[in-house]
Design a protein around this motif. Sequence first.
Motif, mmCIF file in Angstrom:
data_model
loop_
_atom_site.group_PDB
_atom_site.id
_atom_site.type_symbol
_atom_site.label_atom_id
_atom_site.label_comp_id
_atom_site.label_asym_id
_atom_site.label_seq_id
_atom_site.Cartn_x
_atom_site.Cartn_y
_atom_site.Cartn_z
ATOM 1 N N LEU A 128 74.805 -0.018 11.944
ATOM 2 C CA LEU A 128 74.510 1.075 12.864
ATOM 3 C C LEU A 128 73.661 0.602 14.036
ATOM 4 C CD1 LEU A 128 73.741 3.967 10.327
ATOM 5 C CD2 LEU A 128 75.791 3.689 11.753
ATOM 6 N N GLN A 129 72.747 -0.324 13.785
ATOM 7 C CA GLN A 129 71.924 -0.881 14.854
ATOM 8 C C GLN A 129 72.777 -1.701 15.816
ATOM 9 O OE1 GLN A 129 68.601 -1.132 15.731
ATOM 10 N NE2 GLN A 129 68.452 -3.092 16.783
ATOM 11 N N ALA A 130 73.619 -2.567 15.252
ATOM 12 C CA ALA A 130 74.380 -3.501 16.082
ATOM 13 C C ALA A 130 75.512 -2.823 16.846
ATOM 14 C CB ALA A 130 74.936 -4.625 15.209
ATOM 15 N N LYS A 131 76.173 -1.842 16.230
ATOM 16 C CA LYS A 131 77.357 -1.231 16.838
ATOM 17 C C LYS A 131 77.065 0.088 17.536
ATOM 18 C CE LYS A 131 81.175 -2.319 16.542
ATOM 19 N NZ LYS A 131 82.046 -3.099 17.449
ATOM 20 N N ARG A 132 76.125 0.856 17.000
ATOM 21 C CA ARG A 132 75.877 2.198 17.528
ATOM 22 C C ARG A 132 74.543 2.336 18.247
ATOM 23 N NH1 ARG A 132 80.693 4.746 17.834
ATOM 24 N NH2 ARG A 132 81.879 4.479 15.907
ATOM 25 N N GLY A 133 73.691 1.307 18.143
ATOM 26 C CA GLY A 133 72.387 1.385 18.791
ATOM 27 C C GLY A 133 71.376 2.221 18.043
ATOM 28 N N SER A 134 71.660 2.593 16.803
ATOM 29 C CA SER A 134 70.699 3.363 16.006
ATOM 30 C C SER A 134 69.471 2.504 15.735
ATOM 31 C CB SER A 134 71.328 3.793 14.676
ATOM 32 O OG SER A 134 72.490 4.545 14.899
ATOM 33 N N HIS A 135 68.305 3.084 15.841
ATOM 34 C CA HIS A 135 67.074 2.309 15.689
ATOM 35 C C HIS A 135 66.906 1.883 14.242
ATOM 36 C CE1 HIS A 135 63.029 0.880 16.233
ATOM 37 N NE2 HIS A 135 63.065 1.199 17.517
ATOM 38 N N ILE A 136 66.745 0.576 14.021
ATOM 39 C CA ILE A 136 66.699 0.028 12.674
ATOM 40 C C ILE A 136 65.508 0.543 11.882
ATOM 41 C CG2 ILE A 136 65.342 -2.042 13.203
ATOM 42 C CD1 ILE A 136 68.518 -2.102 11.070
ATOM 43 N N VAL A 137 64.388 0.814 12.555
ATOM 44 C CA VAL A 137 63.200 1.307 11.854
ATOM 45 C C VAL A 137 63.473 2.692 11.271
ATOM 46 C CG1 VAL A 137 60.797 2.046 12.142
ATOM 47 C CG2 VAL A 137 61.586 -0.076 13.215
ATOM 48 N N ILE A 138 64.083 3.552 12.069
ATOM 49 C CA ILE A 138 64.351 4.923 11.620
ATOM 50 C C ILE A 138 65.359 4.918 10.475
ATOM 51 C CG2 ILE A 138 65.163 7.201 12.297
ATOM 52 C CD1 ILE A 138 62.507 6.353 13.576
ATOM 53 N N THR A 139 66.458 4.185 10.651
ATOM 54 C CA THR A 139 67.505 4.217 9.628
ATOM 55 C C THR A 139 67.028 3.606 8.309
ATOM 56 O OG1 THR A 139 68.403 2.164 10.564
ATOM 57 C CG2 THR A 139 69.424 4.227 11.243
ATOM 58 N N THR A 140 66.271 2.505 8.374
ATOM 59 C CA THR A 140 65.810 1.892 7.117
ATOM 60 C C THR A 140 64.786 2.772 6.409
ATOM 61 O OG1 THR A 140 64.263 0.552 8.454
ATOM 62 C CG2 THR A 140 66.305 -0.504 7.717
ATOM 63 N N ILE A 141 63.946 3.456 7.167
ATOM 64 C CA ILE A 141 63.005 4.394 6.540
ATOM 65 C C ILE A 141 63.770 5.500 5.825
ATOM 66 C CG2 ILE A 141 61.299 6.200 7.003
ATOM 67 C CD1 ILE A 141 60.112 4.430 9.144
ATOM 68 N N MET A 142 64.752 6.070 6.490
ATOM 69 C CA MET A 142 65.528 7.149 5.881
ATOM 70 C C MET A 142 66.277 6.661 4.643
ATOM 71 S SD MET A 142 64.887 9.879 7.585
ATOM 72 C CE MET A 142 63.235 9.197 7.678
ATOM 73 N N PHE A 143 66.753 5.434 4.683
ATOM 74 C CA PHE A 143 67.487 4.897 3.539
ATOM 75 C C PHE A 143 66.585 4.662 2.326
ATOM 76 C CE2 PHE A 143 71.179 4.839 5.942
ATOM 77 C CZ PHE A 143 72.249 4.307 5.228
ATOM 78 N N ASN A 144 65.290 4.521 2.553
ATOM 79 C CA ASN A 144 64.363 4.456 1.420
ATOM 80 C C ASN A 144 64.400 5.753 0.610
ATOM 81 O OD1 ASN A 144 63.387 1.858 1.973
ATOM 82 N ND2 ASN A 144 61.789 2.625 3.327
ATOM 83 N N PHE A 145 64.368 6.878 1.309
ATOM 84 C CA PHE A 145 64.394 8.180 0.626
ATOM 85 C C PHE A 145 65.746 8.423 -0.047
ATOM 86 C CE2 PHE A 145 61.108 8.696 3.886
ATOM 87 C CZ PHE A 145 60.060 9.188 3.125
ATOM 88 N N ILE A 146 66.806 8.023 0.629
ATOM 89 C CA ILE A 146 68.129 8.188 0.029
ATOM 90 C C ILE A 146 68.245 7.359 -1.244
ATOM 91 C CG2 ILE A 146 70.605 7.854 0.384
ATOM 92 C CD1 ILE A 146 70.107 8.270 3.393
ATOM 93 N N ALA A 147 67.732 6.125 -1.200
ATOM 94 C CA ALA A 147 67.781 5.247 -2.374
ATOM 95 C C ALA A 147 67.002 5.844 -3.533
ATOM 96 C CB ALA A 147 67.231 3.867 -2.019
ATOM 97 N N ALA A 148 65.807 6.368 -3.256
ATOM 98 C CA ALA A 148 64.990 6.968 -4.316
ATOM 99 C C ALA A 148 65.706 8.168 -4.940
ATOM 100 C CB ALA A 148 63.638 7.392 -3.753
ATOM 101 N N SER A 149 66.329 8.993 -4.114
ATOM 102 C CA SER A 149 67.053 10.155 -4.640
ATOM 103 C C SER A 149 68.275 9.725 -5.443
ATOM 104 C CB SER A 149 67.482 11.059 -3.479
ATOM 105 O OG SER A 149 66.363 11.534 -2.760
#
Length: 368
Positions: A132-153
């Motif tokens: 998402l960072q490389a292709k869509r420009g999504s900020h890596i800090v935001i996406t990785t933080i959100m993925f922490n919560f998704i992983a825990a759930s």
Amino acid sequence: MQKLPKWADIVLIPLINLLLAFLVSGLVILAIGKDPIVAIQTMIDGAFGSTTGLGYTLYYATNFMFTGLAVSVAFQARIFNIGGEGQALLGGLGVALVCLSIDWPHWLVALPAAAIGGAVFGAAWAFIPAYLQAKRGSHIVITTIMFNFIAASLIGFLLADLLKVPGSMDPATANFPPGAHLPTFNDIFALFGLDVFKHAPVNVSFFVALFCAFGFWVLIWHTRLGFAMRAFGQSERGAQYAGISPLKITVIAMLISGALAGMMAINNVMGESERLILNATEGAGFIGIAVALMGRSHPIGVILASILFGFLYQGGAELSLWEGIPRELVTVIQGLVILFTGALDGMVRRPLENLFLILRKPTKNGAV
């Protein structure tokens, strides 16, 4: 011209930051009516004063080595991976599935298989934010933080439903077979007739972490891929001009980072609990950020910083037990270390840079 000698950047600045953090921590301990000298003595004795305490310190340090290296390898390409916690959680799932898949004949066979399982799951969890960072420009800090919560759930759902032992109320997998149990340091020393490291969970994964640190050094400073990552981190435009693909470097750096974070599970899941439980990471993914910052993203620095935070974890537990100091104060000390080594790094760096510039000024006869 480099403003600071390399030794000052790697050793002197972190040391001063650490001393300032402990000074402020001492003032906080003094403010609650406790003796800071007694507190630090208690922490040192609890973390290094016995083989059991040392074993716990090294156990925590092993976790932090994996996550610290994970953050460091991404940061070489100037990618700030905040998702080590989630990647380590998914790595635990990979390790558990491997360990429970068959009745392993020996830990020497199970360990590499579990390490691969943890690395693959951790890398897979890091791939999506990287893409998402490389292709869509999504900020890596935001996406990785959100993925922490998704992983825990996700792990919580799996342990509460699909992977839970039938009839049990405990959200955890079944115990791993004996062939997947890693030998502890106590087991190793028992071969020589020594009864040390009693009940300490430190195990052979400590040596795996050291091997990964060596591999990190080889990769970053002795391979073409490592050079490309460092070049990309220094200047994305310059790296593109040299033919280095931002998409390729971003994805590869994050895959390696996620794999290292996922491999942490061979210590805490396979080596210590010998099953997958809720919150198995206990915040080690976030501590890895502080370890990488303090260790200047260098393997030796990461190892030393990991031992420091292992000392804070184990020594803090002893402090709470014997001195009646709240366990939360250890979190305050950790936060102060992170604050001084990260956010307030410039407070120490700029005066030191000015000092070294003054010392380098040429004398009247032209000598430096």
